[in-house]
Design a protein around this motif. Structure first.
Motif, PDB file in Angstrom:
ATOM      1  N   VAL A  35       0.838  -1.202   0.000  1.00  0.00           N
ATOM      2  CA  VAL A  35       0.000   0.000   0.000  1.00  0.00           C
ATOM      3  C   VAL A  35       0.872   1.251   0.000  1.00  0.00           C
ATOM      4  CG1 VAL A  35      -1.652   1.330   1.382  1.00  0.00           C
ATOM      5  CG2 VAL A  35      -2.004  -1.116   1.039  1.00  0.00           C
ATOM      6  N   TYR A  36       1.904   1.268   0.813  1.00  0.00           N
ATOM      7  CA  TYR A  36       2.791   2.435   0.861  1.00  0.00           C
ATOM      8  C   TYR A  36       3.490   2.632  -0.481  1.00  0.00           C
ATOM      9  CZ  TYR A  36       6.181   5.858   2.413  1.00  0.00           C
ATOM     10  OH  TYR A  36       6.921   7.002   2.537  1.00  0.00           O
ATOM     11  N   THR A  37       3.907   1.559  -1.116  1.00  0.00           N
ATOM     12  CA  THR A  37       4.550   1.656  -2.422  1.00  0.00           C
ATOM     13  C   THR A  37       3.586   2.222  -3.462  1.00  0.00           C
ATOM     14  OG1 THR A  37       5.995  -0.193  -1.893  1.00  0.00           O
ATOM     15  CG2 THR A  37       5.753   0.345  -4.228  1.00  0.00           C
ATOM     16  N   LEU A  38       2.330   1.776  -3.428  1.00  0.00           N
ATOM     17  CA  LEU A  38       1.335   2.310  -4.356  1.00  0.00           C
ATOM     18  C   LEU A  38       1.103   3.799  -4.126  1.00  0.00           C
ATOM     19  CD1 LEU A  38      -1.381  -0.487  -4.557  1.00  0.00           C
ATOM     20  CD2 LEU A  38      -0.028   0.461  -6.424  1.00  0.00           C
ATOM     21  N   VAL A  39       0.969   4.205  -2.869  1.00  0.00           N
ATOM     22  CA  VAL A  39       0.763   5.611  -2.545  1.00  0.00           C
ATOM     23  C   VAL A  39       1.961   6.434  -3.000  1.00  0.00           C
ATOM     24  CG1 VAL A  39       0.542   7.248  -0.628  1.00  0.00           C
ATOM     25  CG2 VAL A  39      -0.835   5.166  -0.654  1.00  0.00           C
ATOM     26  N   GLY A  43       2.003   9.278  -5.860  1.00  0.00           N
ATOM     27  CA  GLY A  43       2.547  10.601  -5.563  1.00  0.00           C
ATOM     28  C   GLY A  43       3.595  11.028  -6.575  1.00  0.00           C
ATOM     29  N   ILE A  44       4.420  10.093  -7.005  1.00  0.00           N
ATOM     30  CA  ILE A  44       5.453  10.413  -7.998  1.00  0.00           C
ATOM     31  C   ILE A  44       4.822  10.682  -9.360  1.00  0.00           C
ATOM     32  CG2 ILE A  44       7.394   9.433  -9.300  1.00  0.00           C
ATOM     33  CD1 ILE A  44       8.214   8.043  -6.645  1.00  0.00           C
ATOM     34  N   ALA A  76       6.236   2.521   7.446  1.00  0.00           N
ATOM     35  CA  ALA A  76       6.572   1.623   6.339  1.00  0.00           C
ATOM     36  C   ALA A  76       7.969   1.037   6.519  1.00  0.00           C
ATOM     37  CB  ALA A  76       6.470   2.368   5.005  1.00  0.00           C
ATOM     38  N   PHE A  77       8.916   1.850   6.964  1.00  0.00           N
ATOM     39  CA  PHE A  77      10.275   1.338   7.161  1.00  0.00           C
ATOM     40  C   PHE A  77      10.333   0.350   8.327  1.00  0.00           C
ATOM     41  CE2 PHE A  77      14.807   1.326   8.068  1.00  0.00           C
ATOM     42  CZ  PHE A  77      15.312   1.187   6.790  1.00  0.00           C
TER      43      PHE A  77
END
Length: 127
Positions: A35-39, A43-44, A76-77
Motif C-alpha cells: 500500500v505504501y509503495t502504491l501511494v 505521488g510520484i 513503512a520502514f
C-alpha cells in the motif's frame, strides 16, 4: 509402561511457536509495504516535476500540523525491518546448523536492522 502417543491432538508440541504469528506478521507487513509503495508511486506520477522540493514534499506533508508523511514513511520502514527480520531469521534457523554461528548471524542481523532504522529516522526527521 506405555509410550505416549506422539501424533494427533494429544502430541506434545515443543518449540518457540513462531509459526502462525510470523506468518500473519509477514502478510500484514507485506500489505503495508504494498500500500505504501502504491501511494508513493501515485505521488510520484502526479508530481508536476521531479525536483528535490517535490520529492521532499512526498515525505514531509502535514495534516493539521501532524507530520503525516514522515509518520507513514517511518511506519513503512519499521514494517520493512520487521518483515526482513522474520525472513532472515528463518533463513538462519533453517540453513545454519551450528548454534553459535546461527546466534552470531542473528545478532548481526538485529544490529544491522536497528542501525538501519536509526539511520533512516535521522535522515527522515531532518528533512
Amino acid at each position: 509402561m506405555a509410550t505416549p502417543k506422539n501424533y494427533g491432538p494429544t502430541r506434545l508440541v515443543v518449540g518457540a511457536h513462531y509459526g502462525m504469528k510470523d506468518f500473519l506478521v509477514q502478510r500484514v507487513t507485506a500489505i503495508i509495504l504494498a500500500v505504501y509503495t502504491l501511494v508513493l508511486a501515485i505521488g510520484i506520477l502526479v508530481m508536476p516535476a521531479f525536483t528535490y522540493e517535490n520529492w521532499r514534499a512526498l515525505f514531509t506533508f502535514t495534516v493539521f500540523m501532524l507530520p503525516v508523511g514522515q509518520i507513514l514513511a517511518m511506519l513503512a520502514f519499521l514494517a520493512l525491518a520487521w518483515h526482513a527480520w522474520i525472513g532472515v531469521r528463518d533463513i538462519w534457523m533453517d540453513y545454519v546448523r551450528p548454534v553459535g554461528t546461527r546466534l552470531f548471524l542473528q545478532v548481526l542481523t538485529v544490529l544491522w536492522l536497528v542501525a538501519s532504522i536509526v539511520y533512516f529516522a535521522q535522515i527522515l526527521w531532518r528533512l
